[in-house]
Motif scaffolding. Structure first.
Motif, PDB file in Angstrom:
ATOM      1  N   LYS A  68       2.176   6.267   2.427  1.00 41.41           N
ATOM      2  CA  LYS A  68       1.195   7.349   2.474  1.00 41.41           C
ATOM      3  C   LYS A  68      -0.237   6.834   2.589  1.00 41.41           C
ATOM      4  O   LYS A  68      -1.104   7.524   3.100  1.00 41.41           O
ATOM      5  CB  LYS A  68       1.326   8.230   1.233  1.00 41.41           C
ATOM      6  N   LYS A  69      -0.508   5.650   2.113  1.00 39.67           N
ATOM      7  CA  LYS A  69      -1.864   5.099   2.131  1.00 39.67           C
ATOM      8  C   LYS A  69      -2.235   4.498   3.480  1.00 39.67           C
ATOM      9  O   LYS A  69      -3.416   4.403   3.808  1.00 39.67           O
ATOM     10  CB  LYS A  69      -1.997   4.001   1.078  1.00 39.67           C
ATOM     11  N   ILE A  70      -1.266   4.053   4.256  1.00 39.81           N
ATOM     12  CA  ILE A  70      -1.545   3.331   5.497  1.00 39.81           C
ATOM     13  C   ILE A  70      -2.342   4.175   6.498  1.00 39.81           C
ATOM     14  O   ILE A  70      -3.313   3.675   7.070  1.00 39.81           O
ATOM     15  CB  ILE A  70      -0.247   2.777   6.101  1.00 39.81           C
ATOM     16  N   PHE A  95       0.796  -1.229   0.000  1.00 38.27           N
ATOM     17  CA  PHE A  95       0.000   0.000   0.000  1.00 38.27           C
ATOM     18  C   PHE A  95       0.823   1.270   0.000  1.00 38.27           C
ATOM     19  O   PHE A  95       0.306   2.338  -0.291  1.00 38.27           O
ATOM     20  CB  PHE A  95      -0.943   0.009   1.214  1.00 38.27           C
ATOM     21  N   GLY A  96       2.062   1.206   0.366  1.00 40.64           N
ATOM     22  CA  GLY A  96       2.893   2.399   0.434  1.00 40.64           C
ATOM     23  C   GLY A  96       2.697   3.135   1.747  1.00 40.64           C
ATOM     24  O   GLY A  96       1.677   2.989   2.423  1.00 40.64           O
ATOM     25  N   GLU A 142      -4.501   6.460   5.924  1.00 37.44           N
ATOM     26  CA  GLU A 142      -5.868   6.528   5.398  1.00 37.44           C
ATOM     27  C   GLU A 142      -6.607   5.217   5.650  1.00 37.44           C
ATOM     28  O   GLU A 142      -7.786   5.212   6.013  1.00 37.44           O
ATOM     29  CB  GLU A 142      -5.846   6.832   3.904  1.00 37.44           C
ATOM     30  N   LEU A 143      -5.927   4.102   5.453  1.00 36.36           N
ATOM     31  CA  LEU A 143      -6.537   2.796   5.690  1.00 36.36           C
ATOM     32  C   LEU A 143      -6.894   2.614   7.159  1.00 36.36           C
ATOM     33  O   LEU A 143      -7.972   2.117   7.502  1.00 36.36           O
ATOM     34  CB  LEU A 143      -5.596   1.673   5.242  1.00 36.36           C
ATOM     35  N   LYS A 162      -7.448   4.979   9.361  1.00 39.96           N
ATOM     36  CA  LYS A 162      -8.533   5.902   9.698  1.00 39.96           C
ATOM     37  C   LYS A 162      -9.877   5.313   9.282  1.00 39.96           C
ATOM     38  O   LYS A 162     -10.853   5.361  10.027  1.00 39.96           O
ATOM     39  CB  LYS A 162      -8.302   7.246   9.005  1.00 39.96           C
TER      40      LYS A 162
END
Length: 60
Positions: A23-25, A20-21, A27-28, A30
């Motif tokens: 930066k995405k974690i 996921f990278g 957001e996931l 949250k």
């Protein structure tokens, strides 16, 4: 067999970061947290409703 050690947890975290990278974690997480919060609120709201129905049936 059902317990995860430190090594296994680090491998899982590493795989998630690769998929996921970085930066995405957040957001996931949250989204996951808000989903759990909504589920708890729905479960909490549902419980008093059933007890109110039972009280109304007992009165009748």
């Amino acid at each position: 067999m059902g317990r995860l050690g430190l090594t296994e947890i680090l491998v899982i975290v590493g795989i998630v970061i690769l998929l996921f990278g970085g930066k995405k974690i957040p957001e996931l997480m949250k989204g996951l947290g808000s989903g759990i919060k909504e589920f708890k609120n729905a479960a909490k709201d549902d419980q008093p409703a059933t007890s109110k129905k039972q009280e109304e049936e007992e009165i009748k």
